[in-house]
Write an enzyme that holds these catalytic residues in place. Structure first.
Site, PDB file in Angstrom:
ATOM      1  CG  HIS A   1     -21.384  26.014  -0.400  1.00 38.35           C
ATOM      2  ND1 HIS A   1     -20.591  25.175   0.349  1.00 38.35           N
ATOM      3  CD2 HIS A   1     -22.006  26.802   0.497  1.00 38.35           C
ATOM      4  CE1 HIS A   1     -20.749  25.460   1.641  1.00 38.35           C
ATOM      5  NE2 HIS A   1     -21.592  26.432   1.753  1.00 38.35           N
TER       6      HIS A   1
ATOM      7  CB  ALA B   1     -19.689   7.877   0.729  1.00 34.16           C
TER       8      ALA B   1
ATOM      9  N   GLY C   1     -20.111  12.601   4.506  1.00 31.30           N
ATOM     10  CA  GLY C   1     -18.908  13.006   3.783  1.00 31.30           C
ATOM     11  C   GLY C   1     -18.556  14.468   3.929  1.00 31.30           C
TER      12      GLY C   1
ATOM     13  CG  LEU D   1     -12.599   7.528   5.028  1.00 31.43           C
ATOM     14  CD1 LEU D   1     -13.164   6.222   4.479  1.00 31.43           C
ATOM     15  CD2 LEU D   1     -11.694   8.201   3.995  1.00 31.43           C
TER      16      LEU D   1
ATOM     17  NE  ARG E   1     -13.582  22.325  -7.543  1.00 32.80           N
ATOM     18  CZ  ARG E   1     -14.201  22.964  -6.539  1.00 32.80           C
ATOM     19  NH1 ARG E   1     -13.817  24.203  -6.231  1.00 32.80           N
ATOM     20  NH2 ARG E   1     -15.186  22.415  -5.886  1.00 32.80           N
TER      21      ARG E   1
HETATM   22  C1  BV8 Z   1     -20.557  33.354   5.017  1.00 33.02           C
HETATM   23  C2  BV8 Z   1     -17.809  26.643  -2.996  1.00 33.02           C
HETATM   24  C3  BV8 Z   1     -21.309  35.464   5.657  1.00 33.02           C
HETATM   25  C4  BV8 Z   1     -16.483  26.952  -3.552  1.00 33.02           C
HETATM   26  C5  BV8 Z   1     -17.493  26.664  -0.566  1.00 33.02           C
HETATM   27  C6  BV8 Z   1     -18.439  30.785  11.872  1.00 33.02           C
HETATM   28  C7  BV8 Z   1     -17.299  30.325  12.447  1.00 33.02           C
HETATM   29  C8  BV8 Z   1     -16.080  30.356  11.710  1.00 33.02           C
HETATM   30  C9  BV8 Z   1     -16.024  30.838  10.388  1.00 33.02           C
HETATM   31  C10 BV8 Z   1     -17.172  31.295   9.827  1.00 33.02           C
HETATM   32  C11 BV8 Z   1     -18.357  31.287  10.561  1.00 33.02           C
HETATM   33  N1  BV8 Z   1     -19.314  31.803   9.763  1.00 33.02           N
HETATM   34  C12 BV8 Z   1     -18.759  32.136   8.560  1.00 33.02           C
HETATM   35  C13 BV8 Z   1     -17.448  31.847   8.570  1.00 33.02           C
HETATM   36  C14 BV8 Z   1     -16.535  32.058   7.482  1.00 33.02           C
HETATM   37  C15 BV8 Z   1     -16.537  30.917   6.452  1.00 33.02           C
HETATM   38  C16 BV8 Z   1     -16.081  29.643   7.084  1.00 33.02           C
HETATM   39  O1  BV8 Z   1     -16.863  28.803   7.498  1.00 33.02           O
HETATM   40  N2  BV8 Z   1     -14.753  29.505   7.119  1.00 33.02           N
HETATM   41  C17 BV8 Z   1     -14.161  28.241   7.630  1.00 33.02           C
HETATM   42  C18 BV8 Z   1     -13.014  27.876   6.717  1.00 33.02           C
HETATM   43  C19 BV8 Z   1     -13.758  28.369   9.051  1.00 33.02           C
HETATM   44  N3  BV8 Z   1     -17.873  30.740   5.868  1.00 33.02           N
HETATM   45  C20 BV8 Z   1     -18.187  31.521   4.802  1.00 33.02           C
HETATM   46  O2  BV8 Z   1     -17.466  32.369   4.327  1.00 33.02           O
HETATM   47  C21 BV8 Z   1     -19.582  31.297   4.223  1.00 33.02           C
HETATM   48  N4  BV8 Z   1     -20.223  32.564   4.001  1.00 33.02           N
HETATM   49  O3  BV8 Z   1     -20.393  33.048   6.166  1.00 33.02           O
HETATM   50  O4  BV8 Z   1     -21.099  34.530   4.604  1.00 33.02           O
HETATM   51  C22 BV8 Z   1     -22.310  36.372   5.198  1.00 33.02           C
HETATM   52  C23 BV8 Z   1     -23.323  36.633   6.080  1.00 33.02           C
HETATM   53  C24 BV8 Z   1     -24.287  37.542   5.703  1.00 33.02           C
HETATM   54  C25 BV8 Z   1     -24.215  38.150   4.448  1.00 33.02           C
HETATM   55  C26 BV8 Z   1     -23.171  37.855   3.577  1.00 33.02           C
HETATM   56  C27 BV8 Z   1     -22.202  36.927   3.945  1.00 33.02           C
HETATM   57  C28 BV8 Z   1     -19.521  30.663   2.816  1.00 33.02           C
HETATM   58  C29 BV8 Z   1     -18.891  29.366   2.841  1.00 33.02           C
HETATM   59  C30 BV8 Z   1     -18.998  28.711   1.447  1.00 33.02           C
HETATM   60  C31 BV8 Z   1     -17.683  28.789   0.689  1.00 33.02           C
HETATM   61  N5  BV8 Z   1     -17.750  27.976  -0.532  1.00 33.02           N
HETATM   62  N6  BV8 Z   1     -17.616  25.943  -1.719  1.00 33.02           N
HETATM   63  C32 BV8 Z   1     -15.799  25.725  -4.112  1.00 33.02           C
HETATM   64  O5  BV8 Z   1     -16.270  24.615  -3.912  1.00 33.02           O
HETATM   65  O6  BV8 Z   1     -14.776  25.926  -4.742  1.00 33.02           O
HETATM   66  S1  BV8 Z   1     -17.030  25.843   0.884  1.00 33.02           S
HETATM   67  C33 BV8 Z   1     -16.310  24.329   0.351  1.00 33.02           C
HETATM   68  O7  BV8 Z   1     -15.474  23.928   1.426  1.00 33.02           O
HETATM   69  C34 BV8 Z   1     -17.294  23.191   0.153  1.00 33.02           C
HETATM   70  O8  BV8 Z   1     -18.476  23.592  -0.489  1.00 33.02           O
HETATM   71  C35 BV8 Z   1     -17.537  22.725   1.599  1.00 33.02           C
HETATM   72  O9  BV8 Z   1     -18.485  23.530   2.223  1.00 33.02           O
HETATM   73  C36 BV8 Z   1     -16.175  22.984   2.235  1.00 33.02           C
HETATM   74  C37 BV8 Z   1     -15.373  21.708   2.221  1.00 33.02           C
HETATM   75  O10 BV8 Z   1     -15.868  20.906   3.240  1.00 33.02           O
HETATM   76  P1  BV8 Z   1     -16.297  19.382   2.946  1.00 33.02           P
HETATM   77  O11 BV8 Z   1     -17.212  19.307   1.789  1.00 33.02           O
HETATM   78  O12 BV8 Z   1     -16.738  18.850   4.256  1.00 33.02           O
HETATM   79  O13 BV8 Z   1     -14.923  18.707   2.461  1.00 33.02           O
HETATM   80  P2  BV8 Z   1     -13.629  18.353   3.358  1.00 33.02           P
HETATM   81  O14 BV8 Z   1     -12.566  17.989   2.410  1.00 33.02           O
HETATM   82  O15 BV8 Z   1     -13.384  19.414   4.383  1.00 33.02           O
HETATM   83  O16 BV8 Z   1     -14.098  17.038   4.185  1.00 33.02           O
HETATM   84  C38 BV8 Z   1     -14.386  15.865   3.473  1.00 33.02           C
HETATM   85  C39 BV8 Z   1     -14.868  14.854   4.512  1.00 33.02           C
HETATM   86  O17 BV8 Z   1     -15.234  13.670   3.824  1.00 33.02           O
HETATM   87  C40 BV8 Z   1     -13.773  14.496   5.527  1.00 33.02           C
HETATM   88  O18 BV8 Z   1     -14.359  14.475   6.839  1.00 33.02           O
HETATM   89  C41 BV8 Z   1     -13.339  13.082   5.098  1.00 33.02           C
HETATM   90  O19 BV8 Z   1     -13.038  12.270   6.206  1.00 33.02           O
HETATM   91  C42 BV8 Z   1     -14.608  12.560   4.424  1.00 33.02           C
HETATM   92  N7  BV8 Z   1     -14.343  11.578   3.346  1.00 33.02           N
HETATM   93  C43 BV8 Z   1     -13.303  11.577   2.457  1.00 33.02           C
HETATM   94  N8  BV8 Z   1     -13.457  10.531   1.593  1.00 33.02           N
HETATM   95  C44 BV8 Z   1     -14.614   9.885   1.951  1.00 33.02           C
HETATM   96  C45 BV8 Z   1     -15.187  10.573   3.063  1.00 33.02           C
HETATM   97  N9  BV8 Z   1     -16.342  10.187   3.658  1.00 33.02           N
HETATM   98  C46 BV8 Z   1     -16.944   9.061   3.135  1.00 33.02           C
HETATM   99  N10 BV8 Z   1     -16.457   8.358   2.057  1.00 33.02           N
HETATM  100  C47 BV8 Z   1     -15.298   8.721   1.450  1.00 33.02           C
HETATM  101  N11 BV8 Z   1     -14.836   8.017   0.414  1.00 33.02           N
END
Ligand code: BV8
Length: 233
Positions: free
Chosen positions: A106, A216, A172, A199, A56
């Protein structure tokens, strides 16, 4: 003057050739999140995790900011009020486009972190398990990235700027990863107007006052133009 907080996700870097996470051929369809983006996965197989982030890092070095990144940097420059960019992205395309008021919640691909002493330093192009920490000399080097189960960076500052925002804009992002996905609710509770640019609208009814569907690289420059024009800029 209006304070604007912008949250970006992988969609803003998609047109720069950096894969998103959940789209059909997204990263999480090709790699097991548990293996490459959790502290447990790193303990089990650090070599695999370094391979994933080295790839990456190389992709990001070869990528260039697109018109959406450039437009957001312009908004920060030309908007008479405060603009803060909170990104979930670990690439450095916002900085390379000129954004400075930027929070990487992140982490960043360009950073290395010692899992033993917490020291941080610029990441080498290719990181591996035998890399020694320049501070404590131990081989516990990891990417300076927030993995699942780990607390995102600068959450106090993020909650502070969101609580003072007049306008919250989500660009995005699929809104599936927390706590990032919960920031729009925080902004609404603080009385901010909320806008989504994506999107495909993320169908979170009632969370956004305005939804702009589109790529975007086109939708963001048009929205920034509109905002600056609204202030006579
Ligand atoms: C934590 C770094 C606790 C790594 C990342 C509450 C409810 C449910 C679950 C949880 C909750 N609270 C916590 C959780 C657990 C978990 C979580 O959310 N799980 C999910 C899967 C359900 N969260 C965590 O673990 C977080 N930590 O809660 O810690 C804690 C508390 C106290 C003390 C200690 C700990 C940490 C989360 C961070 C993880 N790291 N990234 C790496 O990048 O490799 S997350 C990573 O995935 C990204 O950073 C981002 O956040 C996520 C991806 O999402 P998006 O960026 O939105 O990308 P995606 O592909 O999903 O969507 C793209 C969008 O763009 C689409 O809608 C598409 O339509 C659109 N698009 C596409 N092309 C275009 C476009 N739009 C416009 N133009 C285009 N051309």
């Amino acid at each position: 003057m209006e304070r604007i907080v912008i949250l970006t996700g992988a969609g803003v870097s998609a047109e720069s050739g950096l894969g998103t996470f959940r789209d059909t051929d997204g990263l999480w369809t090709r790699y097991d999140l548990e293996e490459v983006a959790t502290p447990e996965g790193f303990t089990r197989n650090p070599g695999l995790v370094h391979e994933f982030y080295n790839a990456r890092r190389a992709n990001t070095l070869a990528a260039t900011p697109n018109a959406a990144h450039v437009a957001l940097a312009r908004l920060e420059r030309d908007w008479p009020g405060e603009v803060v960019l909170v990104t979930q992205n670990v690439d450095d395309l916002h900085e390379r486009a000129g954004s400075t008021a930027l929070i990487h919640m992140h982490g960043v691909l360009t950073g290395a972190l010692c899992a033993a002493c917490g020291h941080r330093w610029p990441a080498p192009r290719a990181m591996n398990m035998s890399d020694l920490c320049p501070s404590c000399d131990r081989a516990a080097t990891r990417p300076d990235i927030v993995w699942f189960g780990e607390m995102p960076y600068q959450m106090d500052r993020i909650y502070d700027v969101v609580a003072r925002a007049d306008l919250f804009v989500s660009i995005g992002t699929s809104g599936e990863v927390y706590p990032a996905a919960g920031l729009v609710e925080e902004a609404r509770m603080a009385g901010a107007e909320t806008v989504e640019i994506n999107l495909e609208p993320t169908r979170r009814p009632g969370l956004f006052d305005e939804v702009i569907a589109g790529q975007a690289s086109r939708a963001v420059p048009a929205w920034v133009e509109r905002m600056i024009a609204s202030k006579g800029g």
